[in-house]
Design an enzyme around this catalytic site. Structure first.
Site, PDB file in Angstrom:
ATOM      1  N   GLU A   1      47.146  45.009  59.736  1.00  0.00           N
ATOM      2  CA  GLU A   1      45.707  45.013  59.396  1.00  0.00           C
ATOM      3  C   GLU A   1      45.099  43.626  59.593  1.00  0.00           C
ATOM      4  O   GLU A   1      44.501  43.047  58.670  1.00  0.00           O
ATOM      5  CB  GLU A   1      45.476  45.532  57.963  1.00  0.00           C
ATOM      6  CG  GLU A   1      45.890  46.980  57.824  1.00  0.00           C
ATOM      7  CD  GLU A   1      45.403  47.694  56.564  1.00  0.00           C
ATOM      8  OE1 GLU A   1      44.837  47.049  55.670  1.00  0.00           O
ATOM      9  OE2 GLU A   1      45.604  48.928  56.500  1.00  0.00           O
TER      10      GLU A   1
ATOM     11  N   TYR B   1      43.567  56.329  55.711  1.00  0.00           N
ATOM     12  CA  TYR B   1      43.821  56.890  54.388  1.00  0.00           C
ATOM     13  C   TYR B   1      42.776  57.943  54.055  1.00  0.00           C
ATOM     14  O   TYR B   1      41.616  57.828  54.457  1.00  0.00           O
ATOM     15  CB  TYR B   1      43.776  55.783  53.320  1.00  0.00           C
ATOM     16  CG  TYR B   1      45.022  54.917  53.322  1.00  0.00           C
ATOM     17  CD1 TYR B   1      46.182  55.337  52.686  1.00  0.00           C
ATOM     18  CD2 TYR B   1      45.042  53.688  53.990  1.00  0.00           C
ATOM     19  CE1 TYR B   1      47.332  54.556  52.698  1.00  0.00           C
ATOM     20  CE2 TYR B   1      46.184  52.905  54.001  1.00  0.00           C
ATOM     21  CZ  TYR B   1      47.330  53.350  53.348  1.00  0.00           C
ATOM     22  OH  TYR B   1      48.469  52.583  53.361  1.00  0.00           O
TER      23      TYR B   1
ATOM     24  N   GLU C   1      50.391  53.814  58.704  1.00  0.00           N
ATOM     25  CA  GLU C   1      49.982  54.007  57.305  1.00  0.00           C
ATOM     26  C   GLU C   1      49.044  55.200  57.258  1.00  0.00           C
ATOM     27  O   GLU C   1      47.995  55.204  57.919  1.00  0.00           O
ATOM     28  CB  GLU C   1      49.276  52.759  56.753  1.00  0.00           C
ATOM     29  CG  GLU C   1      50.221  51.599  56.545  1.00  0.00           C
ATOM     30  CD  GLU C   1      49.597  50.420  55.802  1.00  0.00           C
ATOM     31  OE1 GLU C   1      48.649  50.633  55.011  1.00  0.00           O
ATOM     32  OE2 GLU C   1      50.066  49.287  56.027  1.00  0.00           O
TER      33      GLU C   1
ATOM     34  N   GLN D   1      53.225  55.679  50.370  1.00  0.00           N
ATOM     35  CA  GLN D   1      54.449  54.952  50.656  1.00  0.00           C
ATOM     36  C   GLN D   1      55.628  55.732  50.074  1.00  0.00           C
ATOM     37  O   GLN D   1      55.428  56.649  49.297  1.00  0.00           O
ATOM     38  CB  GLN D   1      54.380  53.558  50.076  1.00  0.00           C
ATOM     39  CG  GLN D   1      53.254  52.701  50.667  1.00  0.00           C
ATOM     40  CD  GLN D   1      53.371  51.225  50.299  1.00  0.00           C
ATOM     41  OE1 GLN D   1      54.315  50.769  49.711  1.00  0.00           O
ATOM     42  NE2 GLN D   1      52.327  50.472  50.671  1.00  0.00           N
TER      43      GLN D   1
END
Ligand code: AHR
Length: 509
Positions: free
Chosen positions: A173, A249, A305, A354
């Site tokens: 990121e 996300y 992610e 995670q």
């Protein structure tokens, strides 16, 4: 009765097993307590790694583990985490909860963990606050077999042979916590840093660049323009970008209004699924740009992610990102993994965020107790897709309308394994309506079929006192008529259907 059609004559790419990958950061109780308890702990462990957690990850064939972050990666200085435990530096984990990081889990412990799980290591290097030399020396420490300062240091620390390191991320990121760079700056930085991610002897490293946040298509365009190295074009022999990462996300209601992991209404449920289903558009959008530069698809999209992000559980450290996990999360996992399968020509790896105790965790722990979340069970139902060939599949879905969202009620992907078995994973997104399904294979006759299903109320979950509320079981009542199967898929369910149509792999287009 809805139709599900799987076409074994139309095969796609191989579904890279790494789509079923995991991510473990030095964040909250993911590494410390969740995975690593230290060799002197009362909790059963092997060399400090929790036996229950390692066994659970082995059972779902976890193929790859990304570490040490996340945002932590760009503050991590790997030399703090090697050598005698007594000599390791204490520091503050500034990004996550301001707690003391004692560096007791470092490089050697990470490779020990991967060996115990039987998965590949994927390390993310520090670009944001680290130097080119530091990154280069880490790779040398891990992979060099000859005479060198770093290989010597590794030997002094008790490890004679180098490890295999197949995946290396050049920062995390870097548009945000990894240095707040603009795309052009990162592209230039990537070109420089990746040069010194050297491949010693037989160790081949896939170099993975920091990619876009969600729908930042400009970032993808800039990276492909500057860092995709076609033959004879832009850059020397030691210049490659093998993967471009994407982070996305699911925040139902936006970052400010995510709500609780356990307590939500129908509107929030549909909002969550609507946001999760955006993954399809994101992959299409980024792939479209990548295709302009790389029609041969030599650069993989690495969704390293992904997952749901709610408010933390009451009474827990806000910096630890600990949340519970319900059937809603199982549905998110089901449709997301189907989406990755269906785009396996471009998506080569994905890592749920995670592994333990953080965000959409597959495992939760409380001291010596461990529970498997509904999301874990989806990874179990889908593990048969690993390295299988994608098959074209179609399910007759209808939209469920709720507010600004139109959610398909059914979602599917299918594959054929090396043993010839055909496997479909089918999700019923409706929270309250079961579906009668008729499934056929085109011209092939189905000889036999069996299915497992995970189903429950949208907010059903496993807890430490009731760990078996949500778990998969056989789907009863499958019948065969005229070479097709009929079954009923319960509401709010994820199923794996394994079909035998004669055994051998069908040749197709
Ligand atoms: O997974 C939690 C955090 O989310 C990661 O550290 C970071 O990369 C992302 O913003």
């Amino acid at each position: 009765m809805r139709r599900l059609v799987i076409n074994p004559a139309r095969k796609g790419a191989a579904i890279n097993k790494n789509i079923y990958g995991h991510f473990a950061e030095h964040l909250g109780r993911c590494i410390y307590g969740g995975i690593f308890v230290g060799a002197s702990s009362q909790i059963p462990n092997v060399n400090g790694m929790r036996t229950d957690v390692v066994e659970a990850l082995k059972a779902i064939k976890a193929p790859v583990l990304r570490w040490p972050g996340g945002c932590f990666a760009d503050e991590y200085h790997w030399m703090d985490g090697i050598g005698s435990q007594a000599g390791r530096k204490n520091m503050i984990n500034t990004h996550w909860g301001g707690v003391v990081e004692d560096n007791s889990f470092g490089t050697h412990e990470f490779f020990e963990l991967c060996a115990q799980i039987g998965c590949d290591p994927y390390i993310t290097g520090n670009v944001g606050s680290g130097t080119v030399r530091e990154m280069s020396e880490w790779v040398e420490y891990i992979t060099f077999d000859g005479v060198s300062p770093m290989a010597g240091l590794r030997r002094e620390n008790g490890r004679e042979a180098p490890w295999k390191l197949p995946f290396f991320g050049v920062g995390n990121e870097n548009w945000g916590c990894g240095g707040n760079m603009c795309a052009g700056t990162y592209a230039r930085t990537y070109r420089q840093y990746q040069t010194y991610v050297r491949e010693y002897a037989e160790n081949k490293i896939a170099k993975i660049a920091c990619g876009p946040n969600s729908d930042d298509y400009e970032w993808t365009q800039t990276m492909m323009d500057n860092c995709h190295c076609r033959k004879g074009h832009k850059g020397g022999a030691n210049f490659r970008m093998d993967g471009l990462s994407l982070h996305y996300y699911t925040y139902p209601g936006g970052r400010e209004n995510r709500g609780s992991a356990l307590h939500f209404d129908y509107e929030k449920y549909f909002q969550t699924l609507g946001e999760a289903l955006r993954m399809e558009a994101l992959i299409r959008g980024h792939s479209f740009i990548m295709d302009q530069y790389d029609p041969e698809k030599t650069v993989g999209l690495v969704v390293d992610e992904w997952g749901t992000w709610y408010d933390v559980e009451e009474g827990t450290n806000p910096g630890f990102l600990y949340q519970q996990n319900t059937m809603r999360d199982a549905i998110v996992a089901g449709v997301t993994l189907n989406t990755f399968n269906n785009h396996c020509d471009r998506v080569v790896m994905a890592n749920i965020a995670q592994t333990v105790n953080v965000l959409q965790a597959v495992i939760l722990t409380q001291d010596e107790k461990m529970i498997l979340t509904p999301t874990y069970h989806v990874f179990d139902l889908y593990k048969g897709h690993q390295d299988a060939l994608l098959l074209e599949s179609y399910v007759e879905a209808q939209d469920i309308l709720c507010g600004e969202y139109a959610i398909p009620d059914l979602h599917v992907s299918a594959s054929q394994g090396g043993d010839g078995a055909i496997r479909a994973t089918l999700v019923n997104l409706s929270p309250n309506r079961e579906q009668a399904i008729k499934c056929g294979l085109g011209e092939l006759n189905i000889k036999s079929a069996a299915a497992r299903v995970l189903a429950g109320a949208m907010d059903a979950y496993n807890d430490f006192d009731a760990p078996g509320i949500v778990q998969p079981g056989p789907l009863e009542g499958i019948t065969i008529h005229g070479g097709e199967i009929d079954f009923v898929l319960p509401a709010c369910a994820v199923a794996e259907i394994v079909i035998d149509a004669g055994g051998s792999l069908v040749q197709g287009s």
